[in-house]
Design an enzyme around this catalytic site. Structure first.
Site, PDB file in Angstrom:
ATOM      1  N   ASN A 112      -3.883 -14.446   1.559  1.00 18.46           N
ATOM      2  CA  ASN A 112      -5.060 -13.682   1.127  1.00 18.46           C
ATOM      3  C   ASN A 112      -5.556 -14.150  -0.228  1.00 18.46           C
TER       4      ASN A 112
ATOM      5  N   PHE B 145     -10.470  -1.768   4.370  1.00 18.30           N
ATOM      6  CA  PHE B 145     -11.147  -3.056   4.237  1.00 18.30           C
ATOM      7  C   PHE B 145     -10.169  -4.018   3.523  1.00 18.30           C
TER       8      PHE B 145
ATOM      9  N   ASN C 142       9.523  -6.944   4.544  1.00 19.78           N
ATOM     10  CA  ASN C 142       8.512  -7.571   3.676  1.00 19.78           C
ATOM     11  C   ASN C 142       8.407  -6.809   2.357  1.00 19.78           C
ATOM     12  N   SER C 143       9.548  -6.319   1.877  1.00 22.22           N
ATOM     13  CA  SER C 143       9.504  -5.544   0.622  1.00 22.22           C
ATOM     14  C   SER C 143      10.881  -5.561  -0.021  1.00 22.22           C
TER      15      SER C 143
ATOM     16  N   PHE D  11       2.793   3.316   7.527  1.00 16.42           N
ATOM     17  CA  PHE D  11       2.364   1.989   7.061  1.00 16.42           C
ATOM     18  C   PHE D  11       3.165   0.873   7.727  1.00 16.42           C
TER      19      PHE D  11
ATOM     20  N   SER E 262      -7.119  -0.863  10.319  1.00 16.50           N
ATOM     21  CA  SER E 262      -7.698  -1.956   9.543  1.00 16.50           C
ATOM     22  C   SER E 262      -9.129  -2.193   9.991  1.00 16.50           C
TER      23      SER E 262
ATOM     24  N   ASP F  16      11.947   2.296   5.608  1.00 14.38           N
ATOM     25  CA  ASP F  16      11.467   0.911   5.580  1.00 14.38           C
ATOM     26  C   ASP F  16      12.622  -0.001   5.948  1.00 14.38           C
TER      27      ASP F  16
ATOM     28  N   ARG G  46     -12.289 -21.635   6.919  1.00 12.92           N
ATOM     29  CA  ARG G  46     -11.006 -21.295   7.548  1.00 12.92           C
ATOM     30  C   ARG G  46     -11.295 -20.838   8.981  1.00 12.92           C
TER      31      ARG G  46
ATOM     32  N   ILE H 175       0.845  -1.204   0.000  1.00 15.94           N
ATOM     33  CA  ILE H 175       0.000   0.000   0.000  1.00 15.94           C
ATOM     34  C   ILE H 175       0.881   1.255   0.000  1.00 15.94           C
TER      35      ILE H 175
ATOM     36  N   TYR I  35      -3.099  -9.339  16.011  1.00 13.22           N
ATOM     37  CA  TYR I  35      -2.889  -8.324  14.969  1.00 13.22           C
ATOM     38  C   TYR I  35      -3.942  -7.219  15.085  1.00 13.22           C
TER      39      TYR I  35
ATOM     40  N   LYS J 230      -3.606  -3.061  16.209  1.00  8.46           N
ATOM     41  CA  LYS J 230      -4.092  -1.871  15.482  1.00  8.46           C
ATOM     42  C   LYS J 230      -4.994  -1.041  16.392  1.00  8.46           C
TER      43      LYS J 230
HETATM   44  P1  NAD Z   1       3.451  -4.626   3.447  1.00 16.58           P
HETATM   45  O1  NAD Z   1       4.032  -5.715   4.282  1.00 16.58           O
HETATM   46  O2  NAD Z   1       3.527  -4.753   1.972  1.00 16.58           O
HETATM   47  O3  NAD Z   1       4.073  -3.218   3.866  1.00 16.58           O
HETATM   48  C1  NAD Z   1       4.557  -2.941   5.150  1.00 16.58           C
HETATM   49  C2  NAD Z   1       5.953  -2.384   5.003  1.00 16.58           C
HETATM   50  O4  NAD Z   1       6.455  -2.048   6.292  1.00 16.58           O
HETATM   51  C3  NAD Z   1       6.925  -3.367   4.372  1.00 16.58           C
HETATM   52  O5  NAD Z   1       7.622  -2.703   3.339  1.00 16.58           O
HETATM   53  C4  NAD Z   1       7.859  -3.738   5.521  1.00 16.58           C
HETATM   54  O6  NAD Z   1       9.165  -4.018   5.046  1.00 16.58           O
HETATM   55  C5  NAD Z   1       7.796  -2.505   6.372  1.00 16.58           C
HETATM   56  N1  NAD Z   1       8.046  -2.706   7.808  1.00 16.58           N
HETATM   57  C6  NAD Z   1       7.483  -3.624   8.629  1.00 16.58           C
HETATM   58  N2  NAD Z   1       7.924  -3.451   9.884  1.00 16.58           N
HETATM   59  C7  NAD Z   1       8.766  -2.386   9.869  1.00 16.58           C
HETATM   60  C8  NAD Z   1       9.510  -1.712  10.848  1.00 16.58           C
HETATM   61  N3  NAD Z   1       9.497  -2.098  12.120  1.00 16.58           N
HETATM   62  N4  NAD Z   1      10.265  -0.646  10.478  1.00 16.58           N
HETATM   63  C9  NAD Z   1      10.288  -0.246   9.182  1.00 16.58           C
HETATM   64  N5  NAD Z   1       9.609  -0.852   8.216  1.00 16.58           N
HETATM   65  C10 NAD Z   1       8.840  -1.912   8.544  1.00 16.58           C
HETATM   66  O7  NAD Z   1       1.923  -4.464   3.922  1.00 16.58           O
HETATM   67  P2  NAD Z   1       0.769  -3.567   3.319  1.00 16.58           P
HETATM   68  O8  NAD Z   1      -0.302  -4.477   2.870  1.00 16.58           O
HETATM   69  O9  NAD Z   1       1.298  -2.542   2.425  1.00 16.58           O
HETATM   70  O10 NAD Z   1       0.249  -2.899   4.662  1.00 16.58           O
HETATM   71  C11 NAD Z   1       0.636  -1.595   5.071  1.00 16.58           C
HETATM   72  C12 NAD Z   1      -0.049  -1.268   6.388  1.00 16.58           C
HETATM   73  O11 NAD Z   1      -1.473  -1.347   6.192  1.00 16.58           O
HETATM   74  C13 NAD Z   1       0.274  -2.222   7.521  1.00 16.58           C
HETATM   75  O12 NAD Z   1       0.387  -1.471   8.706  1.00 16.58           O
HETATM   76  C14 NAD Z   1      -0.928  -3.134   7.578  1.00 16.58           C
HETATM   77  O13 NAD Z   1      -1.141  -3.646   8.871  1.00 16.58           O
HETATM   78  C15 NAD Z   1      -2.039  -2.191   7.166  1.00 16.58           C
HETATM   79  N6  NAD Z   1      -3.194  -2.877   6.574  1.00 16.58           N
HETATM   80  C16 NAD Z   1      -3.007  -3.738   5.532  1.00 16.58           C
HETATM   81  C17 NAD Z   1      -4.099  -4.407   4.997  1.00 16.58           C
HETATM   82  C18 NAD Z   1      -3.927  -5.408   3.898  1.00 16.58           C
HETATM   83  O14 NAD Z   1      -4.772  -6.301   3.760  1.00 16.58           O
HETATM   84  N7  NAD Z   1      -2.895  -5.327   3.064  1.00 16.58           N
HETATM   85  C19 NAD Z   1      -5.382  -4.161   5.505  1.00 16.58           C
HETATM   86  C20 NAD Z   1      -5.529  -3.260   6.546  1.00 16.58           C
HETATM   87  C21 NAD Z   1      -4.422  -2.619   7.083  1.00 16.58           C
HETATM   88  C1  WQD Z   2     -11.000 -13.117   1.827  1.00 15.32           C
HETATM   89  C2  WQD Z   2     -12.029 -14.212   1.573  1.00 15.32           C
HETATM   90  C3  WQD Z   2     -11.562 -16.220   2.762  1.00 15.32           C
HETATM   91  C4  WQD Z   2      -7.919 -17.331   0.623  1.00 15.32           C
HETATM   92  C5  WQD Z   2      -7.373 -10.601   6.028  1.00 15.32           C
HETATM   93  C6  WQD Z   2      -7.052 -10.183   7.425  1.00 15.32           C
HETATM   94  C7  WQD Z   2      -7.411  -8.763   7.654  1.00 15.32           C
HETATM   95  C8  WQD Z   2      -6.903  -7.820   6.573  1.00 15.32           C
HETATM   96  C9  WQD Z   2      -6.993  -8.374   5.192  1.00 15.32           C
HETATM   97  C10 WQD Z   2      -5.096  -6.429   7.372  1.00 15.32           C
HETATM   98  C11 WQD Z   2     -12.419 -14.970   2.840  1.00 15.32           C
HETATM   99  C12 WQD Z   2     -11.486 -16.472   1.279  1.00 15.32           C
HETATM  100  C13 WQD Z   2      -9.060 -16.679   1.050  1.00 15.32           C
HETATM  101  C14 WQD Z   2      -8.041 -18.580  -0.043  1.00 15.32           C
HETATM  102  C15 WQD Z   2     -10.427 -18.401   0.167  1.00 15.32           C
HETATM  103  N1  WQD Z   2      -5.562  -7.429   6.719  1.00 15.32           N
HETATM  104  N2  WQD Z   2     -10.297 -17.199   0.827  1.00 15.32           N
HETATM  105  N3  WQD Z   2      -9.308 -19.067  -0.252  1.00 15.32           N
HETATM  106  O1  WQD Z   2      -9.641 -12.773   5.755  1.00 15.32           O
HETATM  107  O2  WQD Z   2     -10.982 -10.826   4.858  1.00 15.32           O
HETATM  108  O3  WQD Z   2      -8.757 -10.425   5.778  1.00 15.32           O
HETATM  109  O4  WQD Z   2      -6.639  -9.745   5.151  1.00 15.32           O
HETATM  110  O5  WQD Z   2      -5.556  -5.681   8.164  1.00 15.32           O
HETATM  111  O6  WQD Z   2      -6.925  -8.443   8.925  1.00 15.32           O
HETATM  112  O7  WQD Z   2      -7.792 -11.019   8.324  1.00 15.32           O
HETATM  113  O8  WQD Z   2      -8.949 -11.586   3.605  1.00 15.32           O
HETATM  114  O9  WQD Z   2      -8.084 -12.291   1.442  1.00 15.32           O
HETATM  115  O10 WQD Z   2      -7.596 -13.726   3.460  1.00 15.32           O
HETATM  116  O11 WQD Z   2      -9.909 -13.660   2.545  1.00 15.32           O
HETATM  117  O12 WQD Z   2     -11.548 -18.895  -0.025  1.00 15.32           O
HETATM  118  O13 WQD Z   2      -7.069 -19.241  -0.418  1.00 15.32           O
HETATM  119  O14 WQD Z   2     -11.435 -15.204   0.721  1.00 15.32           O
HETATM  120  O15 WQD Z   2     -12.121 -17.325   3.435  1.00 15.32           O
HETATM  121  O16 WQD Z   2     -13.779 -15.284   2.723  1.00 15.32           O
HETATM  122  P1  WQD Z   2      -9.666 -11.488   5.067  1.00 15.32           P
HETATM  123  P2  WQD Z   2      -8.528 -12.826   2.723  1.00 15.32           P
END
Ligand code: NAD
Ligand code: WQD
Length: 340
Positions: free
Chosen positions: A201, A180, A38-39, A83, A127, A34, A294, A15, A151, A155
């Site tokens: 995911n 979301f 994870n990047s 982030f 989140s 960063d 799951r 993101i 987790y 948050k």
């Molecule tokens: P991501 O893992 O791709 O990005 C997170 C970045 O933070 C990575 O580049 C990682 O290397 C870096 N990082 C982690 N810990 C660190 C630290 N201690 N110091 C410096 N860098 C650090 O994940 P993303 O999907 O881009 O998520 C970004 C943020 O959004 C996260 O805080 C995550 O919890 C939140 N979020 C993500 C989702 C999702 O589904 N992707 C949903 C809701 C919230």
């Molecule tokens: C979506 C739907 C699964 C994989 C998670 C975290 C949440 C947030 C985003 C950060 C569900 C189904 C999935 C597969 C499947 N992250 N599924 N087969 O669970 O909504 O959210 O990621 O804040 O905290 O819990 O996302 O993409 O894992 O699942 O059927 O191999 O897909 O059961 O219904 P979720 P997801």
């Protein structure tokens, strides 16, 4: 006037990298901090190709207070978008202390360093997971927060700490953005999500099935009380999310205070709907098999984004077909992520 510099922690990630594009397009200069846990630093070349300039990368950890003091003291940042953190629900259950350390302690170190440096504008990645299993959908921000795993609790703890900070020092400008389900990729296909190992995911898993890296998708249950029996979520395009951060930043610049906002589309899509949309995007059927539910999954939820629209003038514009088409373009062009 010089372009405002914004420190983007975790800006090399999924993101964060897309938000760097939106920031650059809006006239800001993103500077990434960063630790690359994870990047991949090669994302910077891709950002250069999209925006025309290579963002500076400070390789380091948000928990490193001395580093933050140096960074925030060395140049004038107008804001921080935070982030950096870890996000795998299962890992957080296995290693709660590691999750609280990175996500909670890291955020507290960052906020204290910002306070010392006099930078008081902070956009925080929260989140929808803070809601846990909701009573109804769409979920408004006023719904109770009952996070169901470490987790989600990490948050929520940060949200509460930042709300207390803003209450005690009203000059702070803080946005807590509850995403979301972020999916998709930049329309150029140059940046996107590349999870390490087996994806947890849905969208990254579907991408890997489509490109032939995985044999089939296992649908986690088709006996939920939803229209087709599969789980329903509010998938939001990562570029819409990125633009939401710019809108939140502009809002924070206009007025001090705390805004807690959902970023979602307001619409739910089932697993089967996602699979069908992806099949349209890639032009081939995706092998699927129905497996058991799951553990810990909520059957269905989606967000109410009306407060974000009223407060920020932002709404998600990209639909499921575009999310799938953009994810597919990225996956096809970069089966190994940023590695050659
Ligand atoms: P991501 O893992 O791709 O990005 C997170 C970045 O933070 C990575 O580049 C990682 O290397 C870096 N990082 C982690 N810990 C660190 C630290 N201690 N110091 C410096 N860098 C650090 O994940 P993303 O999907 O881009 O998520 C970004 C943020 O959004 C996260 O805080 C995550 O919890 C939140 N979020 C993500 C989702 C999702 O589904 N992707 C949903 C809701 C919230
Ligand atoms: C979506 C739907 C699964 C994989 C998670 C975290 C949440 C947030 C985003 C950060 C569900 C189904 C999935 C597969 C499947 N992250 N599924 N087969 O669970 O909504 O959210 O990621 O804040 O905290 O819990 O996302 O993409 O894992 O699942 O059927 O191999 O897909 O059961 O219904 P979720 P997801």
């Amino acid at each position: 006037m010089a372009s405002p510099h914004v420190l983007v922690t975790g800006g090399a990630g999924f993101i964060g990298s897309h938000t760097c594009v939106a920031l650059a397009e809006a006239g800001y200069v993103p500077v990434i901090l960063d630790n690359l846990c994870n990047s991949d630093a090669r994302v910077r070349e891709r950002l250069q190709r999209i925006t025309g300039s290579t963002p500076r990368l400070i390789e380091g950890d948000v928990r490193d207070r001395a580093l933050l003091d140096r960074v925030l003291g060395s140049e004038a940042f107008s804001a921080v978008i935070h982030f950096a953190g870890v996000k795998a629900v299962g890992d957080s259950v296995a290693d709660p202390l590691g999750y609280y350390d990175n996500n909670v302690h890291g955020s507290l170190v960052l906020a204290s360093a910002m306070r010392q440096a006099g930078v008081r504008t902070l956009i925080f990645s929260s989140s929808a997971t803070v809601y846990g299993e909701p009573d109804h959908s769409p979920i408004p921000e006023s719904a109770p927060c009952r996070p169901a795993n470490p987790y989600g609790r990490s948050k929520r703890m940060v949200e509460e700490a930042l709300a207390d900070l803003q209450q005690s020092e009203p000059g702070w400008r803080i946005a807590l953005l509850r995403y979301f389900n972020p999916v998709g990729a930049h329309e150029s296909g140059l940046i996107g999500e590349h999870p390490q190992g087996k994806p947890n995911n849905l969208m990254p898993f579907v991408c890997q099935v489509a490109v032939g890296l995985r044999e089939k998708l296992v649908i986690h249950g088709d006996d939920y009380p939803t229209p087709d029996g599969t789980g329903v979520r509010d998938y939001v395009h990562v570029m819409d999310l990125a633009e939401g951060h710019v809108a939140a930043l502009r809002h924070a610049e206009r007025q001090p205070g705390l805004a807690t906002l959902n970023l979602g589309t307001g619409r739910g899509a089932s697993v089967l709907e996602v699979v069908r949309a992806f099949e349209r995007a890639c032009g081939r059927p995706l092998p699927c098999e129905v497996g058991p539910r799951r553990p810990g999954d909520v059957p269905a939820y989606w967000g109410d984004p009306s407060l974000a629209q009223a407060t920020l003038g932002w709404r998600a514009r990209r639909g499921l077909d575009q999310m799938c088409a953009d994810s597919w373009r990225w996956q096809q062009g970069n089966p190994n992520g940023y590695a050659p």
